[in-house]
Design a protein around this motif. Sequence first.
Motif, PDB file in Angstrom:
ATOM      1  N   ASP A 147       0.836  -1.198   0.000  1.00  0.00           N
ATOM      2  CA  ASP A 147       0.000   0.000   0.000  1.00  0.00           C
ATOM      3  C   ASP A 147       0.872   1.251   0.000  1.00  0.00           C
ATOM      4  OD1 ASP A 147       0.039   1.241   2.993  1.00  0.00           O
ATOM      5  OD2 ASP A 147       0.356  -0.910   3.008  1.00  0.00           O
ATOM      6  N   TYR A 148       0.203   2.373  -0.236  1.00  0.00           N
ATOM      7  CA  TYR A 148       0.892   3.659  -0.327  1.00  0.00           C
ATOM      8  C   TYR A 148       1.715   3.982   0.916  1.00  0.00           C
ATOM      9  CZ  TYR A 148       1.480   8.666  -0.071  1.00  0.00           C
ATOM     10  OH  TYR A 148       2.017   9.907   0.097  1.00  0.00           O
ATOM     11  N   GLY A 149       1.149   3.727   2.108  1.00  0.00           N
ATOM     12  CA  GLY A 149       1.855   4.070   3.344  1.00  0.00           C
ATOM     13  C   GLY A 149       3.155   3.295   3.490  1.00  0.00           C
ATOM     14  N   THR A 150       3.088   2.007   3.228  1.00  0.00           N
ATOM     15  CA  THR A 150       4.269   1.154   3.350  1.00  0.00           C
ATOM     16  C   THR A 150       5.330   1.571   2.337  1.00  0.00           C
ATOM     17  OG1 THR A 150       2.802  -0.635   4.049  1.00  0.00           O
ATOM     18  CG2 THR A 150       5.035  -1.255   3.379  1.00  0.00           C
ATOM     19  N   ARG A 169      10.895   7.101   2.892  1.00  0.00           N
ATOM     20  CA  ARG A 169      11.295   7.974   4.003  1.00  0.00           C
ATOM     21  C   ARG A 169      12.406   7.332   4.818  1.00  0.00           C
ATOM     22  NH1 ARG A 169       9.336  12.955   2.745  1.00  0.00           N
ATOM     23  NH2 ARG A 169       7.555  12.492   1.425  1.00  0.00           N
ATOM     24  N   TYR A 170      12.288   6.037   5.064  1.00  0.00           N
ATOM     25  CA  TYR A 170      13.334   5.333   5.809  1.00  0.00           C
ATOM     26  C   TYR A 170      14.676   5.509   5.100  1.00  0.00           C
ATOM     27  CZ  TYR A 170      16.245   1.736   7.811  1.00  0.00           C
ATOM     28  OH  TYR A 170      17.306   1.097   8.409  1.00  0.00           O
ATOM     29  N   HIS A 171      14.661   5.352   3.771  1.00  0.00           N
ATOM     30  CA  HIS A 171      15.918   5.426   3.023  1.00  0.00           C
ATOM     31  C   HIS A 171      16.367   6.868   2.742  1.00  0.00           C
ATOM     32  CE1 HIS A 171      14.996   1.137   2.532  1.00  0.00           C
ATOM     33  NE2 HIS A 171      16.303   1.009   2.545  1.00  0.00           N
ATOM     34  N   ASN A 172      15.551   7.849   3.140  1.00  0.00           N
ATOM     35  CA  ASN A 172      16.028   9.239   3.133  1.00  0.00           C
ATOM     36  C   ASN A 172      16.840   9.539   4.383  1.00  0.00           C
ATOM     37  OD1 ASN A 172      14.990  10.166   0.749  1.00  0.00           O
ATOM     38  ND2 ASN A 172      13.120  10.999   1.641  1.00  0.00           N
ATOM     39  N   ILE A 203       5.604   9.277  10.233  1.00  0.00           N
ATOM     40  CA  ILE A 203       6.052   8.270  11.199  1.00  0.00           C
ATOM     41  C   ILE A 203       5.210   6.985  11.094  1.00  0.00           C
ATOM     42  CG2 ILE A 203       4.661   9.211  13.113  1.00  0.00           C
ATOM     43  CD1 ILE A 203       8.242   7.927  13.460  1.00  0.00           C
ATOM     44  N   ASP A 204       3.912   7.140  10.793  1.00  0.00           N
ATOM     45  CA  ASP A 204       3.067   5.949  10.637  1.00  0.00           C
ATOM     46  C   ASP A 204       3.516   5.118   9.434  1.00  0.00           C
ATOM     47  OD1 ASP A 204       1.668   7.098  12.675  1.00  0.00           O
ATOM     48  OD2 ASP A 204      -0.248   7.202  11.630  1.00  0.00           O
ATOM     49  N   HIS A 205       3.952   5.810   8.389  1.00  0.00           N
ATOM     50  CA  HIS A 205       4.371   5.109   7.179  1.00  0.00           C
ATOM     51  C   HIS A 205       5.701   4.389   7.416  1.00  0.00           C
ATOM     52  CE1 HIS A 205       1.803   7.964   4.464  1.00  0.00           C
ATOM     53  NE2 HIS A 205       1.084   7.148   5.203  1.00  0.00           N
ATOM     54  N   ILE A 206       6.617   5.049   8.126  1.00  0.00           N
ATOM     55  CA  ILE A 206       7.905   4.408   8.423  1.00  0.00           C
ATOM     56  C   ILE A 206       7.673   3.175   9.309  1.00  0.00           C
ATOM     57  CG2 ILE A 206      10.186   4.715   9.486  1.00  0.00           C
ATOM     58  CD1 ILE A 206       9.980   7.719   8.778  1.00  0.00           C
ATOM     59  N   TYR A 207       6.763   3.330  10.268  1.00  0.00           N
ATOM     60  CA  TYR A 207       6.404   2.191  11.125  1.00  0.00           C
ATOM     61  C   TYR A 207       5.824   1.051  10.284  1.00  0.00           C
ATOM     62  CZ  TYR A 207       3.872  -0.495  14.707  1.00  0.00           C
ATOM     63  OH  TYR A 207       3.388  -1.497  15.500  1.00  0.00           O
ATOM     64  N   ALA A 208       4.908   1.383   9.370  1.00  0.00           N
ATOM     65  CA  ALA A 208       4.275   0.353   8.538  1.00  0.00           C
ATOM     66  C   ALA A 208       5.327  -0.403   7.724  1.00  0.00           C
ATOM     67  CB  ALA A 208       3.234   0.981   7.610  1.00  0.00           C
TER      68      ALA A 208
END
Length: 147
Positions: A34-37, A43-46, A109-114
């Motif tokens: 999904d989009y969030g993941t 974002r994680y890799h930024n 932060i929710d997306h990085i968590y996902a």
Amino acid sequence: MLLFTAASLSPAQAQDEAVDWEDKPYIVEDGKVDYGTYNGFRRYHNTCHTCHGPDGMGSTFAPALVNSLKDMSYADFAATVANGRTSSGASGNSVMPAFGDNVDVMLYIDHIYAYLKARADDAIGRGRPDRIDPENDPVFQEWQANQ
Ligand code: HEC
């Protein structure tokens, strides 16, 4: 803080009330996410990969988040990222910087968590995941509706 509501769950997840967002914050279908993941991967890799290694695998500086997220709660995760953490050990101080003022991190932060949770659960492998077609992606639909 952006928190997903039940409306962001896929129909399959919504039917199963035992599965709440914190336990399964991602959707993986035919290897696509999904989009969030997907955004979480970016974002994680930024920001995070420089210390925590590509794909959450860890490095000599910082722990493998694919392991940390196996039993870390969302609240602990978000608080650690916002506030940072310092531990001292035999080899000196180990410092996780505070990202509370960094909107590029805290807004997502929710997306990085996902993303990291999907990695911790082995729901996705290493590397850039493919995205679910936006038209069939309830997370993207909700994100777009809120813009
Ligand atoms: C400058 C290096 C650095 C960066 C950049 C960094 N971290 Fe960390 N992080 C660390 C270190 C070092 C630790 C271990 C701190 C300790 O020993 O208490 C840590 C710990 C953590 C923990 C706790 C892990 C555990 O097992 O308890 C989480 C969660 C975490 N980081 C998430 C992130 C996220 C998400 C990002 C990107 C937004 C990020 N970190 C960016 C260095 C970094």
